[in-house]
Design a protein around this motif. Structure first.
Motif, PDB file in Angstrom:
ATOM      1  N   UNK A 170       0.823  -1.212   0.000  1.00  0.00           N
ATOM      2  CA  UNK A 170       0.000   0.000   0.000  1.00  0.00           C
ATOM      3  C   UNK A 170       0.859   1.265   0.000  1.00  0.00           C
ATOM      4  N   UNK A 171       1.970   1.230   0.708  1.00  0.00           N
ATOM      5  CA  UNK A 171       2.854   2.393   0.746  1.00  0.00           C
ATOM      6  C   UNK A 171       3.485   2.637  -0.621  1.00  0.00           C
ATOM      7  N   UNK A 172       3.804   1.552  -1.311  1.00  0.00           N
ATOM      8  CA  UNK A 172       4.374   1.678  -2.655  1.00  0.00           C
ATOM      9  C   UNK A 172       3.357   2.301  -3.606  1.00  0.00           C
ATOM     10  N   UNK A 173       2.123   1.841  -3.548  1.00  0.00           N
ATOM     11  CA  UNK A 173       1.082   2.381  -4.427  1.00  0.00           C
ATOM     12  C   UNK A 173       0.851   3.868  -4.165  1.00  0.00           C
ATOM     13  N   UNK A 174       0.832   4.248  -2.887  1.00  0.00           N
ATOM     14  CA  UNK A 174       0.627   5.656  -2.534  1.00  0.00           C
ATOM     15  C   UNK A 174       1.794   6.513  -3.014  1.00  0.00           C
ATOM     16  N   UNK A 175       3.005   5.986  -2.885  1.00  0.00           N
ATOM     17  CA  UNK A 175       4.179   6.725  -3.334  1.00  0.00           C
ATOM     18  C   UNK A 175       4.195   6.915  -4.836  1.00  0.00           C
ATOM     19  N   UNK A 176       3.823   5.869  -5.557  1.00  0.00           N
ATOM     20  CA  UNK A 176       3.766   5.958  -7.015  1.00  0.00           C
ATOM     21  C   UNK A 176       2.729   6.989  -7.443  1.00  0.00           C
ATOM     22  N   UNK A 177       1.590   7.000  -6.759  1.00  0.00           N
ATOM     23  CA  UNK A 177       0.552   7.974  -7.089  1.00  0.00           C
ATOM     24  C   UNK A 177       1.038   9.402  -6.841  1.00  0.00           C
ATOM     25  N   UNK A 178       1.871   9.581  -5.818  1.00  0.00           N
ATOM     26  CA  UNK A 178       2.425  10.906  -5.534  1.00  0.00           C
ATOM     27  C   UNK A 178       3.339  11.364  -6.664  1.00  0.00           C
ATOM     28  N   UNK A 179       4.081  10.421  -7.242  1.00  0.00           N
ATOM     29  CA  UNK A 179       4.949  10.762  -8.376  1.00  0.00           C
ATOM     30  C   UNK A 179       4.109  11.129  -9.589  1.00  0.00           C
ATOM     31  N   UNK A 180       3.093  10.331  -9.871  1.00  0.00           N
ATOM     32  CA  UNK A 180       2.238  10.578 -11.034  1.00  0.00           C
ATOM     33  C   UNK A 180       1.529  11.925 -10.920  1.00  0.00           C
ATOM     34  N   UNK A 181       1.125  12.291  -9.704  1.00  0.00           N
ATOM     35  CA  UNK A 181       0.382  13.544  -9.496  1.00  0.00           C
ATOM     36  C   UNK A 181       1.239  14.786  -9.711  1.00  0.00           C
ATOM     37  N   UNK A 182       2.545  14.607  -9.880  1.00  0.00           N
ATOM     38  CA  UNK A 182       3.412  15.755 -10.153  1.00  0.00           C
ATOM     39  C   UNK A 182       3.069  16.414 -11.487  1.00  0.00           C
ATOM     40  N   UNK A 183       2.353  15.699 -12.321  1.00  0.00           N
ATOM     41  CA  UNK A 183       1.945  16.267 -13.609  1.00  0.00           C
ATOM     42  C   UNK A 183       1.098  17.519 -13.406  1.00  0.00           C
ATOM     43  N   UNK A 184       0.253  17.512 -12.375  1.00  0.00           N
ATOM     44  CA  UNK A 184      -0.577  18.689 -12.094  1.00  0.00           C
ATOM     45  C   UNK A 184       0.292  19.887 -11.714  1.00  0.00           C
ATOM     46  N   UNK A 185       1.326  19.646 -10.916  1.00  0.00           N
ATOM     47  CA  UNK A 185       2.229  20.735 -10.532  1.00  0.00           C
ATOM     48  C   UNK A 185       2.978  21.280 -11.744  1.00  0.00           C
ATOM     49  N   UNK A 186       3.363  20.376 -12.634  1.00  0.00           N
ATOM     50  CA  UNK A 186       4.097  20.803 -13.824  1.00  0.00           C
ATOM     51  C   UNK A 186       3.221  21.669 -14.718  1.00  0.00           C
ATOM     52  N   UNK A 187       2.001  21.223 -14.947  1.00  0.00           N
ATOM     53  CA  UNK A 187       1.093  21.981 -15.811  1.00  0.00           C
ATOM     54  C   UNK A 187       0.716  23.326 -15.200  1.00  0.00           C
ATOM     55  N   UNK A 188       0.768  23.393 -13.866  1.00  0.00           N
ATOM     56  CA  UNK A 188       0.467  24.656 -13.186  1.00  0.00           C
ATOM     57  C   UNK A 188       1.686  25.567 -13.112  1.00  0.00           C
ATOM     58  N   UNK A 189       2.815  25.078 -13.634  1.00  0.00           N
ATOM     59  CA  UNK A 189       4.036  25.874 -13.630  1.00  0.00           C
ATOM     60  C   UNK A 189       4.784  25.842 -12.316  1.00  0.00           C
ATOM     61  N   UNK A 190       4.436  24.886 -11.449  1.00  0.00           N
ATOM     62  CA  UNK A 190       5.061  24.815 -10.125  1.00  0.00           C
ATOM     63  C   UNK A 190       6.115  23.710 -10.030  1.00  0.00           C
TER      64      UNK A 190
END
Length: 287
Positions: A170-190
């Protein structure tokens, strides 16, 4: 004066060459350099050597005599006696782990999409001993559910794999999701303000611990497959740093895509040894 300086430089270099090519001892090489740096005249040197030999009745080997003869030659004669190779040597190259290989070594050798921010000595990654550390090369991406690479997987008891998946899954899945969600920060210019690679939210250490439980044991030790899994984890680690250090959205997205490929490659390895007795396989990331 210039002749003397040239002689000193030449003798220092030549002594190192003779250790390898002629096979003189390092003691003779040191003697050769000391004599070469002496301010005494050649005649005085010869006289000193003669007196030393006569007083101690020491018998020098042929190689030692050769060394003592060379220092009396003019610099031009020494230069003319040295033949340097005209082509690069194929003696081999050392990997960061000290393995001698007869091929090119580099952080992107084998995978042009590997992070160029990895240091050549592998000192800026999460797990120092990985595929690059041992083999001096990057690893190819593994397609989902592919069994072409690596060719085999180490044998580890299903109970050990079950326990590891239950503890870290479960910790691995949550960590992977945190990496994938970086796309939102990138698109927001952050992208420059995303959390550091060592932030616990990415769970990269649990990824390593899960790999330990799946790809190694007391019987197998640290397997090549475990080193390979660590390489993919290290690439995720490096790519998060690449996102932070990017100067534009395009480079940030490219770094994220490489991180996703590393995640899928890691998942592909683990899914090969997740049987019904162990648990449910990981779901791959959409690229």
């Amino acid at each position: 004066k210039k002749e003397k300086t040239d002689r000193q430089t030449m003798i220092k270099s030549l002594s190192s060459i003779l250790v390898i090519t002629v096979g003189i001892s390092r003691t003779d090489a040191a003697w050769m350099q000391n004599v070469g740096y002496s301010t005494r005249s050649t005649t005085a040197l010869r006289q000193s050597n003669t007196n030393s030999v006569e007083s101690s009745e020491k018998v020098y080997s042929r190689r030692s005599i050769l060394v003592r003869s060379i220092i009396s030659l003019p610099v031009s004669a020494i230069l003319s006696s040295i033949t340097l190779p005209t082509e690069p040597s194929n003696a081999g190259t050392f990997t960061p782990g000290g393995t001698l290989v007869d091929r090119e070594v580099g952080v992107t050798v084998g995978n042009a999409e590997a992070s160029k921010s990895r240091k050549v000595d592998n000192s800026n990654v999460l797990f120092n001993q990985d595929n690059y550390f041992k083999f001096g090369a990057a690893a190819p991406w593994i397609e989902p559910d592919s069994t072409e690479f690596p060719k085999t997987m180490p044998f580890v008891l299903s109970q050990q794999r079950y326990d590891a998946l239950k503890k870290y899954g479960d910790r691995v899945k949550a960590g992977v999701q945190a990496v994938v969600s970086l796309e939102d920060d990138i698109k927001a210019g952050n992208y420059a303000s995303v959390p550091n690679s060592d932030d616990p939210k990415y769970a990269l250490r649990p990824l390593g611990l899960l790999a330990n439980g799946f790809l190694g044991s007391e019987n197998t030790g640290t397997t090549n497959e475990l080193l390979l899994a660590r390489w993919y984890i290290n690439e995720i680690y490096l790519r998060i740093g690449d996102i932070r250090n990017s100067s534009n959205e395009k480079d940030s997205m490219a770094a994220l895509e490489a991180a996703k490929k590393s995640i899928n490659s890691y998942y592909a390895m683990l899914n090969r040894v997740i049987t019904n007795k162990v648990g449910n396989k990981f779901e791959y990331i959409t690229l």
